[in-house]
Write a protein that holds these residues in place. Structure first.
Motif, short mmCIF file in Angstrom:
data_model
loop_
_atom_site.label_atom_id
_atom_site.label_comp_id
_atom_site.label_asym_id
_atom_site.label_seq_id
_atom_site.Cartn_x
_atom_site.Cartn_y
_atom_site.Cartn_z
N SER A 168 -59.61 -0.42 27.30
CA SER A 168 -58.00 -0.70 26.91
C SER A 168 -58.04 -0.93 25.46
N GLU A 169 -58.99 -1.62 24.92
CA GLU A 169 -58.98 -2.11 23.54
C GLU A 169 -59.45 -1.06 22.47
N LEU A 170 -60.16 -0.09 23.02
CA LEU A 170 -60.87 1.32 22.18
C LEU A 170 -59.53 1.89 22.02
N CYS A 227 -66.17 -3.65 23.45
CA CYS A 227 -65.03 -3.71 23.72
C CYS A 227 -64.55 -3.02 25.14
N SER A 277 -56.24 3.74 20.75
CA SER A 277 -55.01 3.36 19.80
C SER A 277 -55.86 2.76 18.62
N ASN A 278 -56.97 2.13 18.74
CA ASN A 278 -57.51 1.67 17.91
C ASN A 278 -58.50 2.45 16.78
N ASP A 279 -58.08 3.21 15.87
CA ASP A 279 -58.69 3.93 15.11
C ASP A 279 -59.92 3.31 14.23
N THR A 280 -59.86 1.98 13.93
CA THR A 280 -60.79 1.42 13.25
C THR A 280 -62.10 1.42 14.15
N ILE A 281 -62.02 1.11 15.36
CA ILE A 281 -63.28 1.04 16.15
C ILE A 281 -63.63 2.46 16.38
N SER A 337 -57.48 8.14 20.65
CA SER A 337 -56.67 7.51 19.43
C SER A 337 -55.25 7.57 19.55
N LYS A 338 -54.93 8.80 20.03
CA LYS A 338 -53.31 8.81 20.57
C LYS A 338 -53.18 9.37 21.96
#
Length: 712
Positions: free
Chosen positions: A578-580, A575, A582-586, A613-614
């Motif tokens: 930018s997609e990483l 990815c 705030s995307n806690d799943t990844i 994450s944040k």
């Protein structure tokens, strides 16, 4: 003494790893800031926090100062020709400045003394004979040999007196003796105070110290500072000393060998040496030590309070109407946008003597509607409660909160060069209103424009060492600013000044570049700023934020030196960065051990994924409004036994001051803070904390309110 020995001493004292201590010291020497080391050099420091790094910095400077003094003393004694191998070894082994000074004292250049006069009269040989305390020697018979009318020794009494002066000086300059008496002062001395005759009325503020006596080991900082202030104001007579007879007895045991006539002279010289020389000297040392200890405690309280004030929660993303209240001169009203920019200003007169309430209501409601105001900030000074009550009687067509704002220091800001530069076309009343509004929008960003000593959150700030106080407060402001981060495109020069690695000159260059070229679009653009070199970029980049920039990582605390790691993580997760974000799943699937390298370990990697994450998370709490009891507006409205809401405005070592909305803060003494014993108020209350208090005493004449938090 080598630097490695310094590092070993610090490591041993703090029980920390030698290699980490050495790394931190070398980073500090290379110009790295404490916030930078704590945040971005965790592998090198062993994840030390700012408090520990500051302690290391202080200890290192003290050791270097000690070594510098040692070198001077060695050189000075060598120059006199009095250096011996034993003395040199003793000086080299000294670990405290007091030890060094005691060893240097006999060789230190002196002004004319009673002992030097006696030496000029040829009485030093007599002093040596007496000091030997030979039982077979008759002092008066020996003294006759030293009568010399030409030199002014007219009889045996003068000869013995002069020899005694020399002996007294030897005793005073005896390192072991001074060490013993110093230890006695530390362990058993009392500080006592008495009112100076005929000063009882003028010095009434110090009444509790008119007959005061306390062991210095137990005396808290605020009492020490109060007593010394009373002495400086010439209301109190103060002494610091242990039992005099015990002191003299200790010295007698060192120097008096028997009951011979010579020993009697030595015993008399001991008493003279103590009362005339040693006591005065060690008392001065002890007073200085007490003052340093009291200063340190008071400065720590000030620093803690300042940190809490700076880290008060902001009211983000709101349009604010700010009011600087007043009676005769009216209330100065300003409207600020979400970034704190001044949009308009008016003056209203809702209070006596004008009392133009209808016009005031119309102006306020029109401003609220026209500028879509979300919050109203009201200064807590003169007419503050009256203005708050006036605002709360107005019915708005939108949700608007009214917030009372502490305006300490706002008048200082409004008259400052900073305020004149920001608002050259407005007077100080408008600037004061703007400051009140901005304190609600972002307390830290506004308060950094004011000298921290003017904010009013300390105790005895004018009595403590001003250099040490300023250093502490600057460190606190730097720590807070860097922990929150700074938007480089909106920050003031004053806020940028406190960013790691920047300072006033670079801050102005950033402002100039921004004015000439528009907003920064990436952190890389910082290098285009005049004199913004690699070192400044290294130290500051991670603390500067760029919203909506080219690289999404520029709005995070991820340092540019670690961007490649975040990019590798994103690539491995198939990815974009930018997609990483705030995307806690990844993010939860990332194996951090894969990215460990020579200088990058898990501490840094954990920080990176935490930021991903944040990104740019504000460490400050969420805003929470507070309201006073609407039935209490002045000190005359309160009665003993009332239970009222309040907000903590200041914390000292003896208690906490609480605003209950009557223009006069009440004191919750440390004994009234909790149902249990409390040794430190900061363990129970924090600045700006909302509390419930009971009124236990009111002195309207002296405007003093005593409050309690017990059994509520």
């Amino acid at each position: 003494m080598s630097e490695d020995i310094f590092y070993q001493i610090i490591a041993s004292s703090l029980n920390l790893n030698f290699a980490n201590i050495k790394n931190v010291c070398e980073l500090l020497d290379a110009g790295s800031s404490i916030p930078f080391i704590a945040r971005y050099r965790k592998e090198a420091s062993g994840s030390m926090d700012e408090v520990v790094i500051t302690t290391i910095q202080t200890m290192l400077q003290q050791l270097r100062d000690l070594e510098k003094r040692r070198a001077f003393i060695l050189e000075s004694i060598e120059a006199t020709g009095n250096m011996t191998d034993e003395l040199r070894d003793t000086i080299n082994k000294a670990t405290k400045i007091e030890e060094l000074e005691d060893l240097y004292l006999p060789y230190k250049p002196k002004k004319k003394t009673r002992a030097s006069v006696a030496r000029e009269k040829g009485l030093e040989p007599l002093a040596k004979i007496i000091m030997s305390q030979n039982s077979n020697v008759d002092v008066n018979n020996i003294a006759q040999r030293y009568i010399n009318e030409e030199k002014g020794v007219l009889d045996t009494a003068e000869a013995i007196s002069g020899a005694s002066d020399i002996i007294a000086e030897w005793i005073n300059e005896h390192a072991y003796t001074r060490s013993r008496i110093r230890k006695l002062f530390e362990n058993e001395a009392h500080i006592s105070a008495k009112v100076i005759k005929d000063k009882e009325e003028d010095g009434i503020l110090y009444k509790q110290y008119f007959q005061y006596d306390e062991a210095i080991k137990r005396a808290p900082s605020h009492r020490i500072l109060a007593v010394f202030r009373g002495e400086n104001d010439k209301f109190l007579r103060v002494s610091v000393e242990p039992d005099k007879d015990k002191s003299i007895e200790i010295i007698n045991k060192i120097f008096v060998k028997n009951d011979s006539s010579s020993a009697e002279v030595v015993a008399a010289a001991v008493k003279d040496a103590y009362t005339r020389l040693i006591e005065t000297s060690i008392e001065t040392e002890t007073r200085n030590s007490m003052k340093e200890r009291a200063d340190k405690a008071a400065i720590e309280v000030f620093g803690d309070n300042l940190r809490q004030l700076l880290m008060a929660p902001p009211l983000s993303n709101k349009n604010v109407l700010a009011i600087d209240p007043g009676f005769r001169t009216g209330c100065k009203v300003t409207v600020l946008d979400k970034t704190g920019q001044l949009l308009t200003n008016v003056t209203i007169y809702p209070h006596p003597p004008v009392s133009n309430i209808k016009d005031a209501i119309n102006k306020i409601t029109n401003l609220v509607e026209a500028y879509q105001v979300d919050a109203i900030a009201i200064g807590n000074g003169t007419a503050g409660r009256e203005t708050e009550n006036f605002i709360k009687r107005i019915h708005f067509n939108r949700d608007v909160i009214a917030v009372v704002v502490n305006e300490n220091g706002a008048s200082i800001y409004s008259a400052s060069a900073v305020a004149r530069e920001e608002f050259p076309d407005y007077d100080i009343t408008v600037r004061g209103s703007v400051s009140i509004g901005r304190r609600l929008i972002d307390p830290m960003a506004e308060l950094v424009k004011i000298d921290p000593k003017s904010i009013g959150v300390g105790q005895y700030q004018h009595d403590v060492n001003q250099v040490d106080l300023q250093k502490c407060l600057v460190r606190v402001v730097e720590s807070c600013v860097n922990s929150v981060g700074v938007d480089v495109n909106t920050a003031s020069k004053q806020l940028l000044t406190y960013v790691s690695g920047i300072g006033p000159a670079l801050a102005q260059n950033i402002i100039d570049y921004r004015n000439d070229n528009g907003n920064f679009s990436s952190r890389k653009d910082l290098k285009k700023v005049k004199r913004f070199g690699d070192k400044a970029f290294e130290q500051s980049a991670g603390f500067l934020r760029i919203r909506d920039g080219v690289n999404p990582l520029d709005n995070s605390a991820v340092h540019p030196e670690s961007y490649h790691i975040a990019e590798e993580m994103a690539a491995d997760m198939n990815c974009k960065v930018s997609e990483l974000i705030s995307n806690d799943t990844i993010i939860s699937k990332i194996d951090l051990t894969k990215y460990v390298s020579g200088n990058v370990g898990l501490p840094t990697l954990n920080d990176i994924v935490s930021e991903l994450s944040k990104p740019g998370r504000d460490p400050r709490c969420l805003f929470d409004n507070f309201e006073f009891d609407q039935n209490v507006k002045a000190i005359e409205d309160i009665q003993e036994g009332m239970v009222l809401p309040g907000i903590v405005t200041n914390i000292t070592s003896f208690g906490a001051f609480v605003d209950i909305g009557v223009h006069q803060d009440g004191l919750v003494h440390i004994s009234q803070i909790a149902d249990k014993y409390v040794s430190d108020p900061t363990t129970v209350v924090k600045l700006n904390q909302k509390v419930t208090v009971k009124v236990i005493n009111i002195d309207v004449a002296r405007k003093r309110i005593s409050l309690s938090m017990k059994n509520i």
